[in-house]
Enzyme design. Sequence first.
Site, PDB file in Angstrom:
ATOM      1  N   MET A   1       0.817  -1.216   0.000  1.00 56.65           N
ATOM      2  CA  MET A   1       0.000   0.000   0.000  1.00 56.65           C
ATOM      3  C   MET A   1       0.852   1.268   0.000  1.00 56.65           C
ATOM      4  O   MET A   1       0.326   2.360  -0.067  1.00 56.65           O
ATOM      5  CB  MET A   1      -0.898   0.038   1.250  1.00 56.65           C
TER       6      MET A   1
ATOM      7  N   TYR B   1       1.666   7.561  -4.130  1.00 55.74           N
ATOM      8  CA  TYR B   1       0.667   7.665  -3.053  1.00 55.74           C
ATOM      9  C   TYR B   1      -0.185   6.398  -2.956  1.00 55.74           C
ATOM     10  O   TYR B   1      -0.878   6.049  -3.891  1.00 55.74           O
ATOM     11  CB  TYR B   1      -0.198   8.896  -3.322  1.00 55.74           C
ATOM     12  N   ARG B   2      -0.027   5.682  -1.873  1.00 58.32           N
ATOM     13  CA  ARG B   2      -0.810   4.480  -1.549  1.00 58.32           C
ATOM     14  C   ARG B   2      -0.702   3.360  -2.587  1.00 58.32           C
ATOM     15  O   ARG B   2      -1.633   2.593  -2.781  1.00 58.32           O
ATOM     16  CB  ARG B   2      -2.278   4.823  -1.316  1.00 58.32           C
ATOM     17  N   THR B   3       0.440   3.271  -3.249  1.00 61.14           N
ATOM     18  CA  THR B   3       0.697   2.133  -4.131  1.00 61.14           C
ATOM     19  C   THR B   3       2.203   1.903  -4.275  1.00 61.14           C
ATOM     20  O   THR B   3       2.971   2.862  -4.319  1.00 61.14           O
ATOM     21  CB  THR B   3       0.069   2.311  -5.530  1.00 61.14           C
TER      22      THR B   3
END
Length: 305
Positions: free
Chosen positions: A130, A168-170
């Site tokens: 994540m 962002y978030r990956t």
Amino acid sequence: MTWGAAFRRDHPVDRRPLAGLTTIRIGGEAEVVTITSSAGLVEARSVPHRFLGKGANLVVADHGVAEAVLRLGPAFSTVAIDDAGEGRGRVRIGAAADLAKVVAACGRAGLAGPEGLAGVPATVGGALRMNAGTRTLWMFDLVERVEVLLPGEGAPRWLLRDEVPAAYRTSGLPAGTWFLGCEWLLERGEPGALQAEATRLRQAKAASQPLAERSAGCAFKNPSASLAAGRVVDELGLKGTRHGGAEISTVHGNFIVNRGGATAADFYALVRLARQRARDERGIELELEVEMWNPPGDLERDGHG
Ligand code: FAD
Ligand code: EPU
């Protein structure tokens, strides 16, 4: 799922509700497989599967999932801290390690940086997948290299930070990538100060987020760095809205909490409501951050990578 006898002997396989393996406590049954050693990785990859960490970013359908749900066992949770010279320390961490415990271990060892992730519930593998983080630090900011099993490859390998297109978030790596561990190269700090900073950040988080309640963290990604999804939901007057056992948190508009007995269907209803209102009244598309396993068609993954 059909597993060889030798695999079953070495790697526990049992059918159970996934609710108990997620922080929001929602979700039906699946076959849960704990991989206890590297020897189990290849066979486990050959069956249709999903991967589970701490379950802190997941909402599983009420009817569960058909695929095997794989978890990494304790053999993958080692944390080794070594001197890296030049006043720095190297931390090698298995993907099943609990992020909070790693943050605490680094603080005690006087290694600076990870305290910025205090209060983020995750396994190290889930945090890599994540690129979990806060407004000041993301997981990949700490990573020097990461051990992965890439789709279509037969053996794990290490990728340097520059080879990973994290955002962002990956992690930016292809769907189906397995994270097995990572290495951090950290500057020295004063243990007392690092531990105090971790406590301060955890307390600040607890003051603005419903950390004591059952949730899957933020439901939506922030539409931009300057526009928080929580603020949008708040300004729409939706905080406190309930559907069955689920509620849009009264504390933070981007958290949907399980107030007791919430189903996935309750969660979906609140997601639909927030998105519809954001679209109609503000012209804003709220993209899911929470990962849904087996959602209804209208909530199929949208841009999660
Ligand atoms: P899971 O939820 O189990 O899985 C998430 C995804 O990672 C799934 O796609 C899963 O298949 C995949 N995955 C897990 N492990 C592996 C692996 N080893 N290899 C390949 N894929 C894997 N997030 C933030 O970024 N910042 C926050 O401040 C934050 N605060 C939170 C507060 C609360 C109270 C809660 C409940 C959640 C919060 N979250 C936050 C969300 C959550 O902490 C992160 O998304 C975290 O990275 C999830 O890790 P996990 O191990 O629980 O992964
Ligand atoms: N806000 C409101 N009302 C609310 C919630 C927030 O007006 O109900 C406002 C705040 O006052 C602030 C702004 O929105 O001005 C941003 O709020 P906050 O500081 O709480 O941060 P966030 O953008 O909502 C992000 C991450 C969190 C992370 C925090 C702290 C996302 C989607 N969320 O939240 O991560 O913990 O920063 O660093 O990026 C998660 O990803 O699951 C998560 C919890």
